[in-house]
Design an enzyme around this catalytic site. Structure first.
Site, PDB file in Angstrom:
ATOM      1  N   ASP A  33       0.868  -1.184   0.000  1.00 21.43           N
ATOM      2  CA  ASP A  33       0.000   0.000   0.000  1.00 21.43           C
ATOM      3  C   ASP A  33       0.902   1.230   0.000  1.00 21.43           C
ATOM      4  OD1 ASP A  33      -3.264   0.207   1.185  1.00 21.43           O
ATOM      5  OD2 ASP A  33      -2.081   2.022   0.775  1.00 21.43           O
ATOM      6  N   ASN A  34       0.507   2.272  -0.708  1.00 25.86           N
ATOM      7  CA  ASN A  34       1.333   3.497  -0.693  1.00 25.86           C
ATOM      8  C   ASN A  34       0.770   4.538   0.281  1.00 25.86           C
ATOM      9  OD1 ASN A  34      -0.879   4.520  -1.991  1.00 25.86           O
ATOM     10  ND2 ASN A  34       0.215   5.260  -3.808  1.00 25.86           N
ATOM     11  N   ASN A  37      -4.520   6.570   0.382  1.00 26.41           N
ATOM     12  CA  ASN A  37      -5.886   6.685   0.911  1.00 26.41           C
ATOM     13  C   ASN A  37      -6.099   5.665   2.031  1.00 26.41           C
ATOM     14  OD1 ASN A  37      -8.438   7.741   1.017  1.00 26.41           O
ATOM     15  ND2 ASN A  37      -9.219   6.610  -0.750  1.00 26.41           N
ATOM     16  N   SER A 126     -15.888  -2.655 -11.297  1.00 26.78           N
ATOM     17  CA  SER A 126     -17.003  -1.900 -10.723  1.00 26.78           C
ATOM     18  C   SER A 126     -18.223  -2.003 -11.620  1.00 26.78           C
ATOM     19  CB  SER A 126     -16.581  -0.431 -10.614  1.00 26.78           C
ATOM     20  OG  SER A 126     -17.702   0.390 -10.418  1.00 26.78           O
ATOM     21  N   TYR A 151     -12.710   7.821 -14.070  1.00 28.09           N
ATOM     22  CA  TYR A 151     -12.574   6.682 -13.147  1.00 28.09           C
ATOM     23  C   TYR A 151     -13.183   5.421 -13.778  1.00 28.09           C
ATOM     24  CZ  TYR A 151     -14.377   3.486  -9.623  1.00 28.09           C
ATOM     25  OH  TYR A 151     -14.731   2.349  -8.946  1.00 28.09           O
ATOM     26  N   LYS A 155     -11.580   1.576 -15.312  1.00 30.19           N
ATOM     27  CA  LYS A 155     -12.061   0.214 -15.008  1.00 30.19           C
ATOM     28  C   LYS A 155     -12.328  -0.540 -16.310  1.00 30.19           C
ATOM     29  CE  LYS A 155     -11.987   0.546 -10.521  1.00 30.19           C
ATOM     30  NZ  LYS A 155     -10.951  -0.145  -9.761  1.00 30.19           N
ATOM     31  N   ASN A 181     -22.320  -1.428  -4.628  1.00 32.06           N
ATOM     32  CA  ASN A 181     -22.001  -0.337  -3.682  1.00 32.06           C
ATOM     33  C   ASN A 181     -21.576  -0.894  -2.323  1.00 32.06           C
ATOM     34  OD1 ASN A 181     -23.639   0.879  -5.869  1.00 32.06           O
ATOM     35  ND2 ASN A 181     -23.468   2.727  -4.622  1.00 32.06           N
ATOM     36  N   ASN A 200     -18.106  11.613  -0.417  1.00 24.78           N
ATOM     37  CA  ASN A 200     -18.879  11.674  -1.660  1.00 24.78           C
ATOM     38  C   ASN A 200     -19.987  10.636  -1.651  1.00 24.78           C
ATOM     39  OD1 ASN A 200     -17.173  13.578  -3.058  1.00 24.78           O
ATOM     40  ND2 ASN A 200     -15.649  11.945  -3.146  1.00 24.78           N
ATOM     41  N   ARG A 233     -29.674   1.708  -5.534  1.00 24.60           N
ATOM     42  CA  ARG A 233     -28.387   1.044  -5.712  1.00 24.60           C
ATOM     43  C   ARG A 233     -28.401  -0.302  -4.979  1.00 24.60           C
ATOM     44  NH1 ARG A 233     -28.433   4.735  -8.552  1.00 24.60           N
ATOM     45  NH2 ARG A 233     -26.905   6.409  -8.861  1.00 24.60           N
ATOM     46  N   ARG A 294     -27.625  14.863  -8.839  1.00 24.16           N
ATOM     47  CA  ARG A 294     -26.173  14.956  -8.983  1.00 24.16           C
ATOM     48  C   ARG A 294     -25.832  14.532 -10.414  1.00 24.16           C
ATOM     49  NH1 ARG A 294     -22.546  11.282  -4.972  1.00 24.16           N
ATOM     50  NH2 ARG A 294     -23.321   9.662  -6.351  1.00 24.16           N
ATOM     51  N   ASP A 297     -25.535  10.692 -12.237  1.00 26.08           N
ATOM     52  CA  ASP A 297     -26.213   9.614 -11.514  1.00 26.08           C
ATOM     53  C   ASP A 297     -27.283   8.948 -12.385  1.00 26.08           C
ATOM     54  OD1 ASP A 297     -24.792   9.661  -9.200  1.00 26.08           O
ATOM     55  OD2 ASP A 297     -26.254  10.794  -8.032  1.00 26.08           O
TER      56      ASP A 297
HETATM   57  N1  UFG Z   1     -26.478  10.224  -2.716  1.00 28.02           N
HETATM   58  C1  UFG Z   1     -27.187  11.196  -2.041  1.00 28.02           C
HETATM   59  N2  UFG Z   1     -26.508  12.015  -1.200  1.00 28.02           N
HETATM   60  C2  UFG Z   1     -25.168  11.910  -0.957  1.00 28.02           C
HETATM   61  C3  UFG Z   1     -24.449  10.900  -1.646  1.00 28.02           C
HETATM   62  C4  UFG Z   1     -25.134  10.085  -2.519  1.00 28.02           C
HETATM   63  O1  UFG Z   1     -28.391  11.332  -2.224  1.00 28.02           O
HETATM   64  O2  UFG Z   1     -24.616  12.676  -0.180  1.00 28.02           O
HETATM   65  C5  UFG Z   1     -27.202   9.298  -3.593  1.00 28.02           C
HETATM   66  C6  UFG Z   1     -26.721   9.313  -5.027  1.00 28.02           C
HETATM   67  O3  UFG Z   1     -27.377  10.298  -5.758  1.00 28.02           O
HETATM   68  C7  UFG Z   1     -27.054   7.875  -5.459  1.00 28.02           C
HETATM   69  C8  UFG Z   1     -26.862   7.055  -4.187  1.00 28.02           C
HETATM   70  O4  UFG Z   1     -26.956   7.992  -3.123  1.00 28.02           O
HETATM   71  O5  UFG Z   1     -28.399   7.774  -5.849  1.00 28.02           O
HETATM   72  C9  UFG Z   1     -25.519   6.340  -4.088  1.00 28.02           C
HETATM   73  O6  UFG Z   1     -24.481   7.263  -4.294  1.00 28.02           O
HETATM   74  P1  UFG Z   1     -22.952   6.901  -3.952  1.00 28.02           P
HETATM   75  O7  UFG Z   1     -22.132   8.093  -4.260  1.00 28.02           O
HETATM   76  O8  UFG Z   1     -22.847   6.322  -2.585  1.00 28.02           O
HETATM   77  O9  UFG Z   1     -22.635   5.707  -4.947  1.00 28.02           O
HETATM   78  P2  UFG Z   1     -22.684   5.667  -6.554  1.00 28.02           P
HETATM   79  O10 UFG Z   1     -23.665   4.590  -6.911  1.00 28.02           O
HETATM   80  O11 UFG Z   1     -22.872   6.992  -7.155  1.00 28.02           O
HETATM   81  O12 UFG Z   1     -21.183   5.262  -6.871  1.00 28.02           O
HETATM   82  C10 UFG Z   1     -20.719   3.971  -6.594  1.00 28.02           C
HETATM   83  C11 UFG Z   1     -19.223   3.989  -6.348  1.00 28.02           C
HETATM   84  C12 UFG Z   1     -18.497   4.330  -7.617  1.00 28.02           C
HETATM   85  C13 UFG Z   1     -18.980   3.521  -8.769  1.00 28.02           C
HETATM   86  C14 UFG Z   1     -20.466   3.600  -8.886  1.00 28.02           C
HETATM   87  C15 UFG Z   1     -21.036   2.784 -10.001  1.00 28.02           C
HETATM   88  O13 UFG Z   1     -18.879   4.920  -5.363  1.00 28.02           O
HETATM   89  O14 UFG Z   1     -17.139   4.044  -7.405  1.00 28.02           O
HETATM   90  O15 UFG Z   1     -21.044   3.167  -7.666  1.00 28.02           O
HETATM   91  O16 UFG Z   1     -20.685   1.462  -9.838  1.00 28.02           O
HETATM   92  F1  UFG Z   1     -18.451   3.989  -9.917  1.00 28.02           F
END
Ligand code: UFG
Length: 339
Positions: A33-34, A37, A126, A151, A155, A181, A200, A233, A294, A297
């Protein structure tokens, strides 16, 4: 027989949990690991949980000479490659860094595997490779679509590299694992998701609202074509996800060439359903407010996981409620992350 397993990114959220699953299944993980994160103190926490302190190298997988030394000092039977940048938004700001780091490190690892005759490779892919899904659930046979961010593009490109690599030398066994997820934490509360800065992703955001570190959850959009208008999700407990890697290693050990599996629960959960599950599991209220969508999405993304069950004998055992309980437990015990 696979015994010694190089785990790149083995101090990270999914990597550290997989190191524990490997130890508990009788494998010997060796961590690289570097610390981009992750924290070195995770190593001690792994030892508290398992009684084993795995060998660890602080090194960058893009550094071919450093990695060659590590391959020369150890006799690896397999590599699980977690190391990589993973923030979707950041990848839009810094595309070159994402391409160089993620693709560069995968190429270095594969090159050294060929050089040292290490024939078994597991890659952290992913669900993002499915792009904007035409229908759900998503099957492994569904087309890989154009990435919506750098990103995701890394993949897709690395999956392609693995396919070409396996074609060029059929003696290699490669598992491409498409994570949905990942959420939750180790039930001890010692290991969990520890994002830098404001999270995030949804679950760490909810956990930080739960402990009062953030005031309110922003729900991004309530006009999606889903059960309650919020995004759906497939949330998989990280402990189940880690077990999926052990199952994949067994498949590689039997000799399988290149294989692809979805690792998810097969069940979709909306943002508001996850909030409710968190509230019920932990007996607290999560204040939230609805915001606009967002960018990037999608309405819904969840897996069909029949293939992993049929071919690996793996399926998830834990629920979204388990994950909510474990995430909150971790957040309470580590309000400022892993120090
Ligand atoms: N969401 C919110 N509020 C927040 C964060 C997220 O409402 O503060 C919602 C998003 O709009 C989405 C859901 O919660 O509907 C899930 O969002 P995440 O950011 O937790 O996850 P994502 O599905 O957007 O992203 C994940 C991984 C990525 C990957 C992606 C697709 O984090 O690495 O799935 O596989 F690319």
């Amino acid at each position: 027989m696979i015994h010694n397993v190089l785990v790149t990114g083995g101090l990270g959220f999914i990597g550290s949990e997989t190191v524990i699953a490997l130890i508990e299944s009788g494998y010997t993980p060796i961590i690289v690991d570097n610390l981009f994160n992750a924290k070195e103190s995770v190593l001690g926490r792994i030892e508290v949980i398992t009684g084993v302190s795995p060998r660890y190298y602080r090194a960058d997988c893009c550094d071919e000479n450093a990695m060659r030394k590590i391959f020369a000092e150890n006799k690896f039977d397999a590599v699980i490659h977690f190391a990589g940048y993973k923030a979707v938004g950041e990848s839009v700001e810094k595309p070159l860094e994402y391409y160089q780091n993620n693709i560069g490190s995968a190429c270095v690892i594969l090159k050294l595997m060929r050089e040292f005759g290490v024939k078994n490779f597991v890659f952290s892919s992913s669900a993002t490779v499915y792009g904007v899904p035409e229908s759900v659930p998503l099957f492994e046979t569904d087309p890989v679509r154009e990435a919506t961010n750098p990103y995701g593009a890394t993949k897709i490109i690395i999956e392609g590299i693995c396919k070409d690599f396996a074609k060029a030398d059929p003696s290699f066994n490669i598992a491409l694992l498409r994570y949905f997820n990942p959420i939750g934490a180790h039930p001890s509360g010692l290991l969990g998701e520890d994002p830098n800065g404001i999270p995030n992703n949804l679950m760490p955001y909810i956990s930080q609202v739960a402990i009062g570190k953030l005031p309110v959850l922003h729900v991004y959009g309530n006009d999606y074509n889903t059960v309650d208008g919020t995004g759906v999700r497939d949330y998989i407990h990280v402990v189940d996800l880690a077990e999926g890697h052990v199952a994949a290693l067994k498949k590689l050990d039997a000799g399988c060439g290149l294989v692809i599996y979805n690792l998810g629960t097969g069940k979709g959960t909306s943002v508001l359903e996850l909030v409710k599950a968190f509230e019920d599991a932990n007996g607290i209220k999560i204040p939230y407010q609805i915001e606009g969508r967002r960018p990037g999405d999608v309405d819904a993304s969840y897996a069909n996981c029949d293939k992993a069950f049929k071919e690996l004998g793996w399926k998830t055992k834990l629920t979204v409620e388990d994950a909510c309980r474990d995430a909150y437990n971790f957040q309470k015990k580590n309000p400022n992350g892993i120090l």
